[in-house]
Scaffold this active site. Structure first.
Site, PDB file in Angstrom:
ATOM      1  N   LEU A   8       0.844  -1.206   0.000  1.00 29.76           N
ATOM      2  CA  LEU A   8       0.000   0.000   0.000  1.00 29.76           C
ATOM      3  C   LEU A   8       0.875   1.250   0.000  1.00 29.76           C
ATOM      4  O   LEU A   8       1.607   1.498   0.958  1.00 29.76           O
ATOM      5  CB  LEU A   8      -0.905  -0.002   1.233  1.00 29.76           C
ATOM      6  N   ARG A  15       2.645  15.241   6.154  1.00 33.13           N
ATOM      7  CA  ARG A  15       3.604  15.748   7.140  1.00 33.13           C
ATOM      8  C   ARG A  15       5.052  15.631   6.681  1.00 33.13           C
ATOM      9  O   ARG A  15       5.949  16.193   7.294  1.00 33.13           O
ATOM     10  CB  ARG A  15       3.391  15.036   8.483  1.00 33.13           C
TER      11      ARG A  15
HETATM   12  C1  UD1 Z   1      -2.162   1.558   9.515  1.00 30.52           C
HETATM   13  C2  UD1 Z   1      -3.093   0.576  10.253  1.00 30.52           C
HETATM   14  C3  UD1 Z   1      -2.651   0.529  11.715  1.00 30.52           C
HETATM   15  C4  UD1 Z   1      -1.210   0.121  11.823  1.00 30.52           C
HETATM   16  C5  UD1 Z   1      -0.328   1.049  10.987  1.00 30.52           C
HETATM   17  C6  UD1 Z   1       1.083   0.532  10.935  1.00 30.52           C
HETATM   18  C7  UD1 Z   1      -5.261   0.699   9.172  1.00 30.52           C
HETATM   19  C8  UD1 Z   1      -6.653   1.201   9.276  1.00 30.52           C
HETATM   20  N1  UD1 Z   1      -4.455   1.043  10.160  1.00 30.52           N
HETATM   21  O1  UD1 Z   1      -2.394   2.834  10.100  1.00 30.52           O
HETATM   22  O2  UD1 Z   1      -3.477  -0.393  12.413  1.00 30.52           O
HETATM   23  O3  UD1 Z   1      -0.783   0.120  13.166  1.00 30.52           O
HETATM   24  O4  UD1 Z   1      -0.809   1.128   9.642  1.00 30.52           O
HETATM   25  O5  UD1 Z   1       1.926   1.431  10.280  1.00 30.52           O
HETATM   26  O6  UD1 Z   1      -4.964  -0.004   8.241  1.00 30.52           O
HETATM   27  N2  UD1 Z   1      -2.706   3.970   2.006  1.00 30.52           N
HETATM   28  C9  UD1 Z   1      -3.187   3.942   0.726  1.00 30.52           C
HETATM   29  N3  UD1 Z   1      -4.434   4.419   0.500  1.00 30.52           N
HETATM   30  C10 UD1 Z   1      -5.239   4.893   1.480  1.00 30.52           C
HETATM   31  C11 UD1 Z   1      -4.729   4.919   2.792  1.00 30.52           C
HETATM   32  C12 UD1 Z   1      -3.461   4.448   3.032  1.00 30.52           C
HETATM   33  O7  UD1 Z   1      -2.505   3.510  -0.190  1.00 30.52           O
HETATM   34  O8  UD1 Z   1      -6.376   5.283   1.180  1.00 30.52           O
HETATM   35  C13 UD1 Z   1      -1.332   3.465   2.269  1.00 30.52           C
HETATM   36  C14 UD1 Z   1      -0.408   4.552   2.778  1.00 30.52           C
HETATM   37  O9  UD1 Z   1       0.302   5.146   1.706  1.00 30.52           O
HETATM   38  C15 UD1 Z   1       0.531   3.769   3.692  1.00 30.52           C
HETATM   39  C16 UD1 Z   1      -0.306   2.595   4.156  1.00 30.52           C
HETATM   40  O10 UD1 Z   1      -1.398   2.496   3.270  1.00 30.52           O
HETATM   41  O11 UD1 Z   1       1.665   3.301   2.999  1.00 30.52           O
HETATM   42  C17 UD1 Z   1      -0.808   2.788   5.579  1.00 30.52           C
HETATM   43  O12 UD1 Z   1      -1.618   3.914   5.615  1.00 30.52           O
HETATM   44  P1  UD1 Z   1      -1.580   4.971   6.773  1.00 30.52           P
HETATM   45  O13 UD1 Z   1      -2.601   6.007   6.514  1.00 30.52           O
HETATM   46  O14 UD1 Z   1      -0.198   5.413   7.033  1.00 30.52           O
HETATM   47  O15 UD1 Z   1      -2.114   4.051   7.960  1.00 30.52           O
HETATM   48  P2  UD1 Z   1      -1.837   4.230   9.497  1.00 30.52           P
HETATM   49  O16 UD1 Z   1      -2.697   5.283  10.027  1.00 30.52           O
HETATM   50  O17 UD1 Z   1      -0.373   4.341   9.743  1.00 30.52           O
END
Ligand code: UD1
Ligand code: CA
Length: 460
Positions: A8, A15
């Site tokens: 993902l 930030r």
């Molecule tokens: C996520 C997890 C959390 C975990 C954490 C670990 C969920 C809901 N939460 O939270 O439980 O502890 O990762 O780092 O999954 N991304 C997309 N599309 C989106 C949203 C996110 O591609 O619509 C990708 C982001 O680029 C990133 C990854 O998914 O690489 C994780 O997304 P992020 O928003 O950072 O999730 P966290 O809030 O960190």
């Protein structure tokens, strides 16, 4: 059935304050997404799909077909991101799919493999990779029932105070049975405090359907660490930097002071080589044994032999043979091939040139687009004049020649073997073997000229 991986990487990472998508922000000079791709590959996974989103063209251009990609046109959460890869995942029905966060570069192949072994042995429908951390803030918490079985994952923003106190967190990496994931994805909603489709909700759904779900606790808790801003990025850099320095030291590399020393993951170094402060070794650099590299050297994609000294050297896409001594303050630009027992000294720049065994280029000299033979001595301040304003030309110098100080060699020009040039010559014609070339005006002394013309300088 083969297994596959989905990474993902659609997020913007506001930030980071970067003009690149977050997954391209670098740790140890390597984009975070590449660390995660390499971790999946290290675990033996061949088929990988990266979910792109924010500035997707940039990420696609970087990946350059190395993995498949799925485009998420709006950021609606990690569950929604995985849905975009459903056509890819469907090809692996009957197998398992690994999900990785593209912003967690410390996840490693070993942890992924161990988690898969656990997942398969337990015949789990899904396995979350978790870790216990000192500061769980910001991570999804692993909520277990009274029997210690996995119950759900609760995000920071949705957690009660009691849940916030849980120190076991979700790494964002999971193994799912493909069929379980596809089914659960079709059932998640965005009914939460962030109005996002959480991938983590798949866990509760699977459990409510009596499927077997559990958490694999990683031995190395650093695997969960992610970066949301540059300060966390520095933290990840420090962690990986120390990891690779320790790896090199355990191989017999001597690092008496690690200040400013960065060694990339693919660099190979022989035993008893000493790395001094301020030295950065990157890319496919290979360094032999018993060398002293640094202080303050920046070496990229360069092959270095044994018993070599590189003191304050910048080198890129070049090679240096055994027993060479370079520096201080030498710049090897791409395609510089320095053979054995060569000395290159203060303030010398070499570009796209070959310098054969035993040759000395000691001070203040530029050698560009040239082929220097064996045992040549280049005097101080020589220049190969390789550019005529339109084109680059080559200079060749035969074995055993002696190039006087401050000689300009106007290329294309060929000097034979055992030649001399007189100091201060500007050589623009070829020089045959065993010749002395002199190309400068004779000196004239005008005796008494200073007094006669009243030119004695005031010494006050
Ligand atoms: C996520 C997890 C959390 C975990 C954490 C670990 C969920 C809901 N939460 O939270 O439980 O502890 O990762 O780092 O999954 N991304 C997309 N599309 C989106 C949203 C996110 O591609 O619509 C990708 C982001 O680029 C990133 C990854 O998914 O690489 C994780 O997304 P992020 O928003 O950072 O999730 P966290 O809030 O960190
Ligand atoms: Ca994150």
């Amino acid at each position: 059935m083969e297994n596959c991986a989905v990474i993902l990487a659609g997020g913007q990472g506001k930030r980071m304050k970067s003009n690149k998508p977050k997954a391209l922000c670098e740790v140890l000079f390597k984009p975070m997404v590449d660390w995660t791709i390499d971790a999946a590959r290290d675990a033996g996974i061949k088929d990988i799909c990266v979910v792109t989103g924010h500035l997707h063209e940039m990420l696609e251009a970087h990946l350059d077909g190395e993995t498949e990609t799925a485009f998420q046109s709006e950021r609606l959460g990690t569950g929604h991101a995985v849905m975009q890869a459903a056509p890819f995942i469907e090809k692996f029905k009957g197998g398992n799919v690994l999900i990785l966060n593209g912003d967690c570069p410390l996840m490693d192949g070993d942890t992924i493999e161990r988690a898969l072994a656990y997942h398969t042995k337990s015949d789990n429908a899904l396995t979350v990779i978790s870790a216990k951390v000192e500061n769980p803030f910001g991570y999804g918490r692993i909520v277990r029932d009274d029997g210690g079985f996995l119950k759900e994952i609760v995000e920071e923003k949705d957690a009660s105070d009691e849940q916030k106190a849980i120190s076991e967190v979700n790494s964002g990496a999971y193994w799912f049975k493909v069929d379980v994931l596809l089914d659960a994805l079709s059932k998640i909603t965005n009914d939460n405090n962030q109005n996002e489709y959480y991938l983590t909700d798949c866990i509760e759904i699977a459990i409510s359907e009596n499927l077997k779900a559990s958490a694999y606790t990683a031995k190395n808790s650093d695997v969960v660490l992610g970066a949301n801003d540059r300060i966390q990025l520095l933290d990840l850099n420090d962690k990986l930097r120390i990891k690779y320095l320790q790896f090199q030291m355990l191989q017999g590399v001597d690092i008496p002071c690690s200040e400013g020393v960065i060694i990339g993951p693919d660099v190979e170094i022989g035993t008893d080589t000493r790395i001094l402060p301020g030295t950065v070794l990157l890319g496919d650099t290979v360094i032999g044994s018993n060398c002293v590299i640094g202080p303050n050297s920046y070496i990229t994609d360069t092959e270095v032999g044994n018993n070599v000294i590189l003191d304050n050297v910048v080198a890129d896409k070049s090679s240096v043979g055994d027993e060479c001594d370079l520096g201080p303050f030498v710049h090897l630009r791409p395609n510089s091939f320095i053979k054995s027992d060569v000395h290159i000294g203060n303030f010398v720049e070499i570009k796209n040139s070959t310098i054969d065994d035993g040759t000395k280029v000691s001070h203040l000299t530029y050698v560009g687009d040239s082929d220097l033979g064996k045992n040549i001595n280049m005097g101080c301040g020589c220049v190969t004049v390789n550019f005529d304003g339109q084109q680059k030309h080559r200079t060749t110098i035969g074995d055993g020649s002696f190039i006087g100080c401050n000689t300009n060699l106007i290329s294309p020009v060929h000097l034979g073997k055992f030649c001399y040039t007189a100091a201060g010559s500007t050589i623009d014609k070829d020089v045959p073997d065993y010749s002395l070339a002199i190309a400068r005006n004779h000196q004239t002394n005008k005796e008494g000229w200073v007094k006669d013309n009243d030119k004695i300088r005031n010494m006050d």
